[in-house]
Design an enzyme around this catalytic site. Structure first.
Site, PDB file in Angstrom:
ATOM      1  N   TRP A   1      37.958 -17.140 -14.162  1.00 40.98           N
ATOM      2  CA  TRP A   1      39.107 -16.887 -15.032  1.00 40.98           C
ATOM      3  C   TRP A   1      39.200 -15.370 -15.233  1.00 40.98           C
ATOM      4  O   TRP A   1      38.212 -14.761 -15.656  1.00 40.98           O
ATOM      5  CB  TRP A   1      38.867 -17.616 -16.353  1.00 40.98           C
ATOM      6  CG  TRP A   1      39.970 -17.534 -17.341  1.00 40.98           C
ATOM      7  CD1 TRP A   1      41.306 -17.706 -17.111  1.00 40.98           C
ATOM      8  CD2 TRP A   1      39.833 -17.284 -18.746  1.00 40.98           C
ATOM      9  NE1 TRP A   1      42.002 -17.593 -18.286  1.00 40.98           N
ATOM     10  CE2 TRP A   1      41.125 -17.329 -19.301  1.00 40.98           C
ATOM     11  CE3 TRP A   1      38.750 -17.035 -19.589  1.00 40.98           C
ATOM     12  CZ2 TRP A   1      41.371 -17.126 -20.646  1.00 40.98           C
ATOM     13  CZ3 TRP A   1      38.984 -16.844 -20.935  1.00 40.98           C
ATOM     14  CH2 TRP A   1      40.282 -16.883 -21.456  1.00 40.98           C
TER      15      TRP A   1
ATOM     16  N   ASP B   1      30.526 -21.609 -20.293  1.00 39.09           N
ATOM     17  CA  ASP B   1      31.889 -21.637 -20.844  1.00 39.09           C
ATOM     18  C   ASP B   1      32.405 -23.068 -20.750  1.00 39.09           C
ATOM     19  O   ASP B   1      32.544 -23.631 -19.659  1.00 39.09           O
ATOM     20  CB  ASP B   1      32.781 -20.668 -20.045  1.00 39.09           C
ATOM     21  CG  ASP B   1      34.176 -20.571 -20.648  1.00 39.09           C
ATOM     22  OD1 ASP B   1      34.490 -21.307 -21.605  1.00 39.09           O
ATOM     23  OD2 ASP B   1      34.974 -19.756 -20.137  1.00 39.09           O
TER      24      ASP B   1
ATOM     25  N   LYS C   1      42.416 -27.042 -25.375  1.00 39.83           N
ATOM     26  CA  LYS C   1      42.987 -28.032 -24.458  1.00 39.83           C
ATOM     27  C   LYS C   1      42.768 -29.442 -24.977  1.00 39.83           C
ATOM     28  O   LYS C   1      43.704 -30.235 -25.059  1.00 39.83           O
ATOM     29  CB  LYS C   1      42.355 -27.899 -23.064  1.00 39.83           C
ATOM     30  CG  LYS C   1      42.240 -26.484 -22.541  1.00 39.83           C
ATOM     31  CD  LYS C   1      43.560 -25.907 -22.173  1.00 39.83           C
ATOM     32  CE  LYS C   1      43.581 -24.458 -21.731  1.00 39.83           C
ATOM     33  NZ  LYS C   1      42.540 -23.537 -22.010  1.00 39.83           N
TER      34      LYS C   1
END
Ligand code: PMP
Length: 399
Positions: free
Chosen positions: A132, A212, A247
């Site tokens: 990312w 993560d 999310k």
């Protein structure tokens, strides 16, 4: 004299630029597979019903808007630890793990970066190539030495051997960032046997993992996705985990997440948490409360929790079905084998293997918008549009 005259312009986020181009495109057949948010069959990023119910409850019962402490709401922290590590995890009883509430997963990553820079001087941080993009900029801004380990080979396959080989050569003590599940941007996840091999290298090289965890529930299920995090927490005395509720709770803009620390013992955890609170004081003082209150309300109520878990599962299944659906739609074009990886990947993102030039043609000729790396947000697809997409891919694809 002008104070600001010498200030130049930096380029905007390329993915948000893609969204502007999509919005300006008059083609009614257009498809946005760019920005990384979940979308339902109507193309909407929904607020889960469990979140709405929890918010309604909070409107009636929230007693104050006074500051919360530097570590955020302890009730939220406890429930999040249970969600991530498992409710019956003995570490929770021992007091060797703690959660510091942060503004989203991004805030947790920034706090982790500042913590490493301030308390573990000289340590580098190793990121997957690719990762990312914000990982790159956050840790560079924290002043850390940012390094990379290979992840995806030139043939668009997960290259576990290259990853392990690189980790063997990481200097002892350095930090290695791993994606718990639903790797962004590729969608390629490590299998359990790969995680065990990574763990062996982490132990042998005395590395500090920073995991993560931004997509819990989007890969194989809420508990299944936590498998590697729980393995590492059980096997290693020290570990950092960043957790995001953006999310899986649909709380993107409420900025809800946490930095979880697993320390050798309860005493050392208190030392570390004092450092985290001091660092957070300079970043955001105390974290935003609303999203965490929503999460605590949901996870603390068996009925809301059950409803929420069903809603996460529905999101997960929609994306998994779209993955399989796209591969099926490519069968008539003779391309199902070439794109079989799309069904094997996990989470919202897929490294399709399409080249920048093919991505460009998809956009110009079919109004299908992907990131130039070939990353597609699978949640942006619609079931009834899969044939259109398959035809578009077949038209631009040459191996
Ligand atoms: N890590 C990864 C890999 C992500 O994809 C994201 C969201 N795009 C985040 C962390 C941070 O999410 P947020 O700050 O919105 O909670």
């Amino acid at each position: 004299m002008s104070h600001f005259a010498a200030i130049g312009r930096v380029p905007g986020d390329p993915i948000l630029g893609l969204l502007d181009a999509y919005r300006a495109d008059p083609n009614p057949a257009k498809l946005d597979l760019g920005v990384g948010v979940y979308k339902d069959a109507l193309g909407i990023t929904p607020i889960p019903y469990a979140v709405k119910l929890a918010e309604r409850h909070l409107v009636e019962h929230e007693p104050t808007k006074s500051y919360i402490g530097g570590h955020g709401d302890p009730v939220f922290g406890d429930y999040l630890l249970q969600l991530v590590l498992g409710a019956d995890n003995p570490l929770l009883r021992d007091g060797a793990v703690g959660a510091t509430q942060t503004p989203g997963g991004t805030g947790a990553l920034r706090l982790a970066g500042d913590f490493i820079a301030a308390n573990l001087p000289g340590r580098g941080i190793w990121l997957s190539a690719p990762t990312w993009p914000i990982h790159e900029s956050i840790f560079a801004t924290c002043g850390l030495r940012v390094e990379h380990y290979p992840y995806v080979g030139a043939d668009n396959r997960l290259d576990v051997e290259a990853l392990l080989d690189a980790l063997q050569r990481v200097p002892a003590g350095d930090v290695v960032l791993l994606h718990a599940c639903c790797h962004n941007p590729t969608g390629f996840d490590l299998a359990p046997r790969d995680w065990k091999r990574v763990l062996d290298v982490v132990k042998a090289r005395e590395l500090l993992p920073l995991i993560d965890f931004a997509y819990q529930g989007f890969g194989d299920g809420l508990d299944e996705d936590a498998w590697a995090v729980r393995l590492f927490a059980a096997e290693l005395p020290e570990l950092l985990v960043t957790s995001s509720c953006s999310k899986n709770f649909g709380l993107y803009r409420e900025r809800t997440g946490a930095l979880i620390v697993r320390a050798q013992d309860a005493g050392k955890l208190i030392d570390i948490r004092s450092q985290l609170a001091a660092l957070a004081r300079n970043l955001w003082s105390t974290p935003p409360a609303h999203g965490a209150a929503v999460v605590a309300t949901i996870l603390g109520d068996p009925e809301l929790r059950g409803l929420w878990a069903e809603e996460v599962e529905a999101m997960r299944l929609r994306v998994a079905n779209l993955r399989n659906g796209l591969v099926a739609a490519l069968v008539p074009h003779g391309l199902a084998g070439r794109f079989a990886h799309v069904a094997a990947q996990r989470g919202m993102f897929s490294y399709t293997g399409l080249s920048a030039e093919q991505v460009q043609r998809l956009r110009q000729e079919f109004s299908v918008y992907l990131v130039s790396s070939g990353r597609a947000n699978v949640a942006g697809m619609a079931e009834e549009r899969l044939d259109y997409l398959a035809n578009a891919i077949a038209s631009v694809y040459t191996p």
